[in-house]
Design a protein around this motif. Sequence first.
Motif, PDB file in Angstrom:
ATOM      1  N   TYR A 159       6.372 -42.467  -8.504  1.00 49.61           N
ATOM      2  CA  TYR A 159       7.712 -42.145  -8.004  1.00 49.61           C
ATOM      3  C   TYR A 159       8.827 -42.883  -8.749  1.00 49.61           C
ATOM      4  O   TYR A 159       9.814 -42.291  -9.184  1.00 49.61           O
ATOM      5  CB  TYR A 159       7.745 -42.464  -6.509  1.00 49.61           C
ATOM      6  CG  TYR A 159       8.957 -41.982  -5.800  1.00 49.61           C
ATOM      7  CD1 TYR A 159       9.163 -40.626  -5.575  1.00 49.61           C
ATOM      8  CD2 TYR A 159       9.914 -42.877  -5.341  1.00 49.61           C
ATOM      9  CE1 TYR A 159      10.275 -40.170  -4.918  1.00 49.61           C
ATOM     10  CE2 TYR A 159      11.036 -42.437  -4.670  1.00 49.61           C
ATOM     11  CZ  TYR A 159      11.211 -41.082  -4.463  1.00 49.61           C
ATOM     12  OH  TYR A 159      12.323 -40.653  -3.811  1.00 49.61           O
ATOM     13  N   GLY A 160       8.649 -44.171  -8.932  1.00 49.08           N
ATOM     14  CA  GLY A 160       9.679 -44.977  -9.597  1.00 49.08           C
ATOM     15  C   GLY A 160       9.888 -44.531 -11.040  1.00 49.08           C
ATOM     16  O   GLY A 160      11.004 -44.594 -11.564  1.00 49.08           O
ATOM     17  N   THR A 161       8.816 -44.049 -11.653  1.00 52.53           N
ATOM     18  CA  THR A 161       8.891 -43.577 -13.037  1.00 52.53           C
ATOM     19  C   THR A 161       9.643 -42.244 -13.105  1.00 52.53           C
ATOM     20  O   THR A 161      10.400 -41.989 -14.040  1.00 52.53           O
ATOM     21  CB  THR A 161       7.465 -43.444 -13.604  1.00 52.53           C
ATOM     22  OG1 THR A 161       6.758 -44.648 -13.295  1.00 52.53           O
ATOM     23  CG2 THR A 161       7.474 -43.254 -15.099  1.00 52.53           C
ATOM     24  N   GLN A 162       9.441 -41.405 -12.086  1.00 54.62           N
ATOM     25  CA  GLN A 162      10.210 -40.153 -12.014  1.00 54.62           C
ATOM     26  C   GLN A 162      11.709 -40.444 -11.941  1.00 54.62           C
ATOM     27  O   GLN A 162      12.517 -39.740 -12.537  1.00 54.62           O
ATOM     28  CB  GLN A 162       9.796 -39.338 -10.784  1.00 54.62           C
ATOM     29  CG  GLN A 162       8.391 -38.794 -10.879  1.00 54.62           C
ATOM     30  CD  GLN A 162       8.073 -37.780  -9.782  1.00 54.62           C
ATOM     31  OE1 GLN A 162       8.957 -37.159  -9.209  1.00 54.62           O
ATOM     32  NE2 GLN A 162       6.796 -37.613  -9.499  1.00 54.62           N
ATOM     33  N   ARG A 163      12.054 -41.507 -11.227  1.00 54.33           N
ATOM     34  CA  ARG A 163      13.482 -41.860 -11.122  1.00 54.33           C
ATOM     35  C   ARG A 163      14.029 -42.283 -12.486  1.00 54.33           C
ATOM     36  O   ARG A 163      15.171 -41.968 -12.825  1.00 54.33           O
ATOM     37  CB  ARG A 163      13.689 -42.987 -10.105  1.00 54.33           C
ATOM     38  CG  ARG A 163      13.518 -42.545  -8.685  1.00 54.33           C
ATOM     39  CD  ARG A 163      14.520 -43.247  -7.759  1.00 54.33           C
ATOM     40  NE  ARG A 163      14.461 -42.635  -6.447  1.00 54.33           N
ATOM     41  CZ  ARG A 163      15.225 -41.599  -6.075  1.00 54.33           C
ATOM     42  NH1 ARG A 163      16.115 -41.095  -6.882  1.00 54.33           N
ATOM     43  NH2 ARG A 163      15.077 -41.079  -4.879  1.00 54.33           N
ATOM     44  N   ARG A 164      13.210 -43.001 -13.262  1.00 49.80           N
ATOM     45  CA  ARG A 164      13.666 -43.385 -14.611  1.00 49.80           C
ATOM     46  C   ARG A 164      13.858 -42.143 -15.478  1.00 49.80           C
ATOM     47  O   ARG A 164      14.807 -42.052 -16.261  1.00 49.80           O
ATOM     48  CB  ARG A 164      12.664 -44.345 -15.273  1.00 49.80           C
ATOM     49  CG  ARG A 164      12.644 -45.737 -14.669  1.00 49.80           C
ATOM     50  CD  ARG A 164      12.344 -46.816 -15.705  1.00 49.80           C
ATOM     51  NE  ARG A 164      11.141 -46.570 -16.484  1.00 49.80           N
ATOM     52  CZ  ARG A 164       9.907 -46.764 -16.032  1.00 49.80           C
ATOM     53  NH1 ARG A 164       9.708 -47.217 -14.810  1.00 49.80           N
ATOM     54  NH2 ARG A 164       8.861 -46.527 -16.802  1.00 49.80           N
ATOM     55  N   LEU A 165      12.940 -41.180 -15.331  1.00 48.04           N
ATOM     56  CA  LEU A 165      13.047 -39.942 -16.113  1.00 48.04           C
ATOM     57  C   LEU A 165      14.317 -39.176 -15.739  1.00 48.04           C
ATOM     58  O   LEU A 165      14.974 -38.592 -16.602  1.00 48.04           O
ATOM     59  CB  LEU A 165      11.800 -39.071 -15.903  1.00 48.04           C
ATOM     60  CG  LEU A 165      11.779 -37.727 -16.635  1.00 48.04           C
ATOM     61  CD1 LEU A 165      11.979 -37.884 -18.144  1.00 48.04           C
ATOM     62  CD2 LEU A 165      10.479 -36.973 -16.351  1.00 48.04           C
ATOM     63  N   GLU A 166      14.681 -39.200 -14.479  1.00 50.42           N
ATOM     64  CA  GLU A 166      15.933 -38.558 -14.055  1.00 50.42           C
ATOM     65  C   GLU A 166      17.127 -39.161 -14.783  1.00 50.42           C
ATOM     66  O   GLU A 166      18.043 -38.447 -15.180  1.00 50.42           O
ATOM     67  CB  GLU A 166      16.133 -38.749 -12.542  1.00 50.42           C
ATOM     68  CG  GLU A 166      15.600 -37.614 -11.701  1.00 50.42           C
ATOM     69  CD  GLU A 166      16.730 -36.893 -10.981  1.00 50.42           C
ATOM     70  OE1 GLU A 166      16.654 -35.662 -10.882  1.00 50.42           O
ATOM     71  OE2 GLU A 166      17.683 -37.549 -10.543  1.00 50.42           O
TER      72      GLU A 166
END
Length: 260
Positions: A159-166
């Motif tokens: 999840y936290g990595t998805q936020r970085r990708l955003e």
Amino acid sequence: MEHLLQVEHVVRKFGGLTAVNDVSLHLDQHELVALIGPNGAGKTTLFNLLTGMIPVTSGKIDLTTEQSRYDLTRKSPVQIAELGLSRTFQNIRLFKSLTVMDNVLAAMTNQYKENFVTTIMRLPGFYRTEEEMRVAAKQLLDLFDLTNYATTPADKLPYGTQRRLEIVRALATHPQILFLDEPAAGMNPEETADLTNLIKHVQEEFQITVLLIEHDMSLVMNLAERIYVLDQGQILTAGPPEEVKSNPKVIEAYLGEGED
Ligand SMILES: Nc1ncnc2c1ncn2[C@@H]1O[C@H](COP(=O)(O)OP(=O)(O)OP(=O)(O)O)[C@@H](O)[C@H]1O
Ligand SMILES: [Mg+2]
């Protein structure tokens, strides 16, 4: 000096509910500002207004660049994006089945298509070819420590990595103002600390203005030069972190939230 972004007496009603109630605020070039406030205060609604996703009920939003002044309340989301305002979403919006790399390329390609002529005029040689886009995408992935995930489908990321990708996707459009809606939500303290450094780095490196909504006070207090506190659609107070933190009205607004 004119402010880069000037929000004046903005109101947004949803039926009988006034979600944003006479908000005035400003952002200057190269500032890092936080927007905080209890759940339902109207923070995300304000972002939706600033990026043209929903119209204001009344009030004015002006962007003043070196070239011109633009009334953003009369512009579409695409036009506002073209003027260099970019955002992330509280509820992550990625192309779930596309790889990390393709998510970034898709963000750039949108820009490339809609914006081809203006982009070329503004910055000669900027993404003329797919190869150039790939190089730029790789650099961004590297900066955000996502290189190892380049070929991973977005929905397989933690999840936290998805936020970085955003954030990478928002940066891929070369914004001058970046709006981050709870970038640290769902992150552990270590991820949040890393993200804090990364946001600071990106703001300095790309010389951009950042307005961020965040509930994590460690991130807000470490990053923000100024803070606006929104409560029930209104600006409760604004100022530097030290001042805002010790303001009794702010403490009360947050304690009030904790009680229900
Ligand atoms: N499209 C909409 N239609 C009707 N009401 C809405 C809409 N969007 C937001 N609201 C309402 O406006 C108020 C402000 O919501 P908003 O999402 O802006 O709050 P927020 O400050 O971002 O809260 P949170 O911290 O929980 O994300 C809430 O009462 C919400 O239910
Ligand atoms: Mg919100």
